[in-house]
Design a protein around this motif. Structure first.
Motif, mmCIF file in Angstrom:
data_model
loop_
_atom_site.group_PDB
_atom_site.id
_atom_site.type_symbol
_atom_site.label_atom_id
_atom_site.label_comp_id
_atom_site.label_asym_id
_atom_site.label_seq_id
_atom_site.Cartn_x
_atom_site.Cartn_y
_atom_site.Cartn_z
ATOM 1 N N ARG A 13 0.810 -1.207 0.000
ATOM 2 C CA ARG A 13 0.000 0.000 0.000
ATOM 3 C C ARG A 13 0.855 1.274 0.000
ATOM 4 N NH1 ARG A 13 -1.500 5.017 1.497
ATOM 5 N NH2 ARG A 13 -0.831 4.519 3.613
ATOM 6 N N THR A 22 0.993 3.884 -6.875
ATOM 7 C CA THR A 22 0.021 2.797 -6.677
ATOM 8 C C THR A 22 -0.285 2.021 -7.962
ATOM 9 O OG1 THR A 22 -1.015 4.444 -5.216
ATOM 10 C CG2 THR A 22 -2.003 2.299 -5.228
ATOM 11 N N CYS A 46 -2.402 -3.203 2.920
ATOM 12 C CA CYS A 46 -2.549 -3.645 1.527
ATOM 13 C C CYS A 46 -3.709 -2.997 0.790
ATOM 14 C CB CYS A 46 -2.730 -5.159 1.496
ATOM 15 S SG CYS A 46 -4.208 -5.719 2.358
ATOM 16 N N TRP A 47 -4.495 -2.184 1.450
ATOM 17 C CA TRP A 47 -5.729 -1.685 0.812
ATOM 18 C C TRP A 47 -6.032 -0.290 1.330
ATOM 19 C CZ3 TRP A 47 -11.441 -1.662 1.107
ATOM 20 C CH2 TRP A 47 -12.050 -1.957 -0.117
ATOM 21 N N THR A 51 -5.208 2.856 -3.299
ATOM 22 C CA THR A 51 -5.280 1.579 -4.034
ATOM 23 C C THR A 51 -6.613 1.417 -4.757
ATOM 24 O OG1 THR A 51 -6.096 0.369 -2.091
ATOM 25 C CG2 THR A 51 -3.719 0.369 -2.451
#
Ligand code: CO
Length: 467
Positions: A13, A22, A46-47, A51
């Protein structure tokens, strides 16, 4: 020194966002997810952040599908997202029903830790997201209250400690100090973390910083000495510069101190080996600009976060005005003061950066004022940390004009966004997630969903012909 410190890995991320805007595709990192799961991280960021937007806009990926796929391969490590409170992942205020549904769907699709912040630290803007997190929480869910760290005459240690007490009383599980510009010094980290630990000692305190100015390694070590429980790092080939300090480096330094990080050395080395050729690809394609990996101590003066510099450079290049770069940098602190010292985090970093560029290009300050800055003065982003410029306020609001309260909820509008999305998408939308993508990024989501449908129809035609 703490005996035990845990590590959040940001390669998917924040490192991805800070270094290569990104653009990392799911397919690029899919093969390493199981190893990331075995590395012993506190969490895998991760999110969220950029993203979601990037998936729809540039990568032709369904952000929800991306999250579900990561979840399917990462079974044990907590998955973490960054959420901009009432703005979710976009740049405007959403209604409470939209915020609540977004949080519900994030948890349902695999998120464990929701790190919630407001650019202005106006905590009214993170309350709905917190309540939704609690409402839909599973056994693994963590609501992390996040403070946008910045330096200004009004941002004292006492002020930050007060903020942490408030986050605690609101019901957050952990506290994160988010130093997006990487300007927190070791000295400041020591005083802040000690002050915060004294005030809310039973809550885990997390430090998130960036290597932009070269301060991060010293600051992270000092923060750990002062009692920080978790720190954010990026695997070494995606570390440094506008990204986080390197996971392996912090690991080795802490190991000598006798601090347990729970990291698996073989796994983190394997992860770095995996990402090395990927990084080379991004360098070769020009996506990774070596400039963003360098140390820039100028940011200590201008307090400019990672993404903001590259944004400004891109804008100025577009307008063939790179010769105004230094002048625009010098104008940033002035605009910031006029705005009451907002922390330079998305979307305020872009707003301040753009206005500084406009002021410099026009040759006259505030000859043109961006819509976003006007909305800021109208109160649509929340309350500024310090009083704003009265002259500029009068210019925007008129004499005696007052800003509105951005938190006025109109109950009659509940469900309105969802109805609009359904009407606009028709059979393109197949689930609540599709509707939510549209509510957040209408144009991008519609284009993505149309392309998805077209692809499926092509496949169907091909299958019939093949038979
Ligand atoms: Co960051």
């Amino acid at each position: 020194m703490n005996q035990r410190v845990q590590i959040t890995e940001t390669v998917l991320r924040d490192a991805n966002q800070s270094l290569i805007a990104t653009r990392m595709k799911l397919a690029d990192f899919l093969p390493i997810l199981e190893t990331l799961d075995q590395a012993g991280y506190y969490s895998l960021e991760c999110w969220g952040g950029a993203t979601f937007d990037s998936c729809l806009r540039y990568l032709d990926e369904d952000p929800w599908e991306r999250l579900r796929t990561i979840r399917a391969h990462v079974k044990n490590t907590r998955l973490q997202m960054l959420l901009r409170g009432q703005n979710l992942l976009g740049y405007k205020h959403y209604h409470d029903d939209v915020v609540e549904k977004f949080v519900e769907l994030s948890i349902k699709n695999g998120i464990d830790i929701i790190r919630i912040f407001d650019a202005l630290n106006d905590f009214r803007n993170i309350k709905t997201a917190l309540e939704a997190t609690k409402k839909y929480a599973t056994a693994n869910t963590v609501a992390s209250g996040c403070i946008s760290y910045t330096q200004s005459p009004v941002h004292t240690v006492e002020k930050y400690v007060e903020m942490c007490k408030e986050l605690k009383s609101m019901g957050f599980d952990t506290i994160c100090l988010k130093d997006m510009a990487g300007t927190m010094s070791p000295y400041e980290a020591e005083h802040l973390i000690k002050g915060i630990k004294d005030a809310v000692g039973d809550m885990p305190v997390i430090l998130h910083t960036h290597s932009t100015t070269g301060m991060a390694y010293m600051t992270v070590i000092k923060a750990i000495e002062s009692g920080a429980d978790v720190v954010d790092t990026a695997i070494s080939c995606f570390s440094g510069g506008t990204s986080q300090p390197a996971t392996e480096t912090i690991y080795y330094a802490l190991k000598q101190y006798g601090v347990e990080t729970c990291l698996n050395e073989a796994a983190i080395n394997k992860i770095n080996d995996f990402f090395k050729p990927l990084k080379q690809q991004y360098v070769d394609s020009g996506l990774l600009n070596p400039k963003s990996m360098a140390t820039d101590s100028q940011a200590l003066v201008y307090k400019v976060p990672g993404g903001m510099l590259s944004n400004m450079i891109a804008n100025l290049k577009d307008m063939n005005a790179m010769d105004k770069f230094d002048a625009a940098l010098l104008e940033i602190p002035n605009v910031r003061k006029d705005l009451g010292y907002p922390p330079l985090v998305t979307p305020l970093s872009q707003m301040v950066g753009n206005q500084a560029v406009i002021n410099v290009l026009m040759g006259e300050r505030y000859k043109q004022i961006s819509t976003e800055i006007k909305n800021y003065f109208k109160g649509e982003y929340g309350i500024a940390p310090a009083p704003v410029s009265p002259e500029l306020s009068e210019k925007i609001l008129g004499q005696g004009g007052k800003p509105t309260d951005c938190r006025i909820e109109d109950a009659k509008r509940t469900g309105e966004e969802f109805a609009k999305a359904k009407a606009a998408l028709g059979d393109l939308a197949r689930c609540e997630e599709d509707l939510m993508s549209y509510i957040c990024f209408p144009e991008q989501a519609e284009a993505f969903l149309k392309a998805r449908k077209a692809k499926e129809e092509n496949v169907a035609t091909y299958t019939i012909e093949a038979m």
